[in-house]
Design a protein around this motif. Sequence first.
Motif, PDB file in Angstrom:
ATOM      1  N   SER A   1      14.175  -7.093   9.495  1.00  0.00           N
ATOM      2  CA  SER A   1      15.133  -7.814   8.344  1.00  0.00           C
ATOM      3  C   SER A   1      14.156  -8.261   7.366  1.00  0.00           C
ATOM      4  N   GLY A   2      13.144  -8.988   7.634  1.00  0.00           N
ATOM      5  CA  GLY A   2      12.156  -9.495   6.794  1.00  0.00           C
ATOM      6  C   GLY A   2      11.668  -8.440   5.850  1.00  0.00           C
ATOM      7  N   MET A   3      11.130  -7.200   6.301  1.00  0.00           N
ATOM      8  CA  MET A   3      10.534  -6.249   5.610  1.00  0.00           C
ATOM      9  C   MET A   3      11.534  -5.524   4.653  1.00  0.00           C
ATOM     10  N   GLU A   4      12.951  -5.166   5.272  1.00  0.00           N
ATOM     11  CA  GLU A   4      13.912  -4.801   4.366  1.00  0.00           C
ATOM     12  C   GLU A   4      14.102  -5.762   3.144  1.00  0.00           C
TER      13      GLU A   4
ATOM     14  N   GLU B   1       0.526   5.712   0.959  1.00  0.00           N
ATOM     15  CA  GLU B   1      -0.430   5.561   2.114  1.00  0.00           C
ATOM     16  C   GLU B   1      -0.197   3.973   2.831  1.00  0.00           C
ATOM     17  N   ILE B   2      -0.071   4.209   4.063  1.00  0.00           N
ATOM     18  CA  ILE B   2      -0.059   2.928   4.779  1.00  0.00           C
ATOM     19  C   ILE B   2      -1.629   2.685   5.398  1.00  0.00           C
ATOM     20  N   ARG B   3      -2.389   2.043   4.507  1.00  0.00           N
ATOM     21  CA  ARG B   3      -3.805   1.993   4.999  1.00  0.00           C
ATOM     22  C   ARG B   3      -4.096   0.890   5.953  1.00  0.00           C
TER      23      ARG B   3
ATOM     24  N   SER C   1       0.705  -1.206   0.082  1.00  0.00           N
ATOM     25  CA  SER C   1       0.021   0.090  -0.202  1.00  0.00           C
ATOM     26  C   SER C   1       0.927   1.254   0.034  1.00  0.00           C
ATOM     27  N   ALA C   2       1.965   1.151   0.889  1.00  0.00           N
ATOM     28  CA  ALA C   2       2.927   2.606   0.765  1.00  0.00           C
ATOM     29  C   ALA C   2       3.470   2.718  -0.486  1.00  0.00           C
ATOM     30  N   LEU C   3       3.980   1.609  -1.185  1.00  0.00           N
ATOM     31  CA  LEU C   3       4.629   1.858  -2.372  1.00  0.00           C
ATOM     32  C   LEU C   3       3.773   1.961  -3.536  1.00  0.00           C
TER      33      LEU C   3
ATOM     34  N   ARG D   1       9.238   3.400   8.149  1.00  0.00           N
ATOM     35  CA  ARG D   1      10.734   3.810   8.127  1.00  0.00           C
ATOM     36  C   ARG D   1      11.365   3.404   6.967  1.00  0.00           C
ATOM     37  N   LEU D   2      10.644   2.282   6.115  1.00  0.00           N
ATOM     38  CA  LEU D   2      11.267   2.054   4.842  1.00  0.00           C
ATOM     39  C   LEU D   2      10.869   3.004   3.832  1.00  0.00           C
ATOM     40  N   VAL D   3       9.646   3.556   3.957  1.00  0.00           N
ATOM     41  CA  VAL D   3       8.898   4.461   3.011  1.00  0.00           C
ATOM     42  C   VAL D   3       8.604   5.680   3.720  1.00  0.00           C
TER      43      VAL D   3
END
Length: 332
Positions: free
Chosen positions: A294-297, A193-195, A187-189, A252-254
Amino acid sequence: MKVFVTGHRGFIGSHLVDVLKQEGHTVVGCDVRLFEGCEWEPIVPADVDLVKDVRQVEHVDLDGCDAVMHLAAISNDPMGALNAQLTFDVNRDASIRLARIAKEAGVPRYLFAGSCSVYGQGEKLDLDESDPLNPLTAYAQSKIETETEVSKLADDSFTPVYLRNSTAYGHSPVLRIDLVVNNLLGSALSYGEIRIQSDGSPWRPLIHCRDIANAFAALARAPKEVVHNKAINVGANSENYQVKDVGDQVQRLVPDAKVTYTGEVGADPRNYRVKFDLLYSLLPDFKLQYNLASGMEELHRKMVEHGFGKADFEGDRFVRLRTLKHRMDRLG
């Protein structure tokens, strides 16, 4: 070992084939290919690739196998809600039938992909395997009823093990974005928005999909007396998060994405924080390969490499429910 893996071309199954092959095992894969075309990277092939509905598996398919690892299922709560009877047919009835056939065929170990969703609306936090189960969906109920019935088959020659897996996330050659972590990052990408569809407060135990595969392999290697007929929560105590914590990790990532609480699902009754002490007491050398950060990165890096965007987020390819709706006739 010669291992029979159902759902071997799926989100977790594609990792499991890779893990087993790297350990030197022979893999017989069984998958109806309901989600064919959902791959976004090449998958490691099984040694034998059966294109077969798990409901039609026969004794000959299991010839010479040392273990069955049963992942094939209608694979989450929304999909189960689409057709509750189909969920019970596939997730419960076919799973029990497969266990019976495995036992009759002389397969000594049966590992079943269960779920921590069996705890549903937990009466307390930090739930362990002895706590009451409170299923809120057909999916969760099907997992409980399978555990109950398959446990009756356990004896000196047949060892079932029930993996109550945490909520999966992460990169897989067969990507899914209909899982909370993957969905929020997607969603962020896609929208900036982080819905978050709830108020962000519910707890979830989270685990990378490859770590579920690693747990299957470890439990298959474990001595019979250690795991015989046990239900085991699979995850780590440190990997329990509130949904709002996942949103923070996504931000943090986006960094340009903003958190939006849509409220469209209202108060989410599914709220469970889970303890995993039993797993590590039974398998003291087992460790997760990933934590949430680490998994989300890794997933973020892969999504960026693939150019993941709005068309992917809104399309059918990475959302199992949308694909299933279009292919229901292949299961009926």
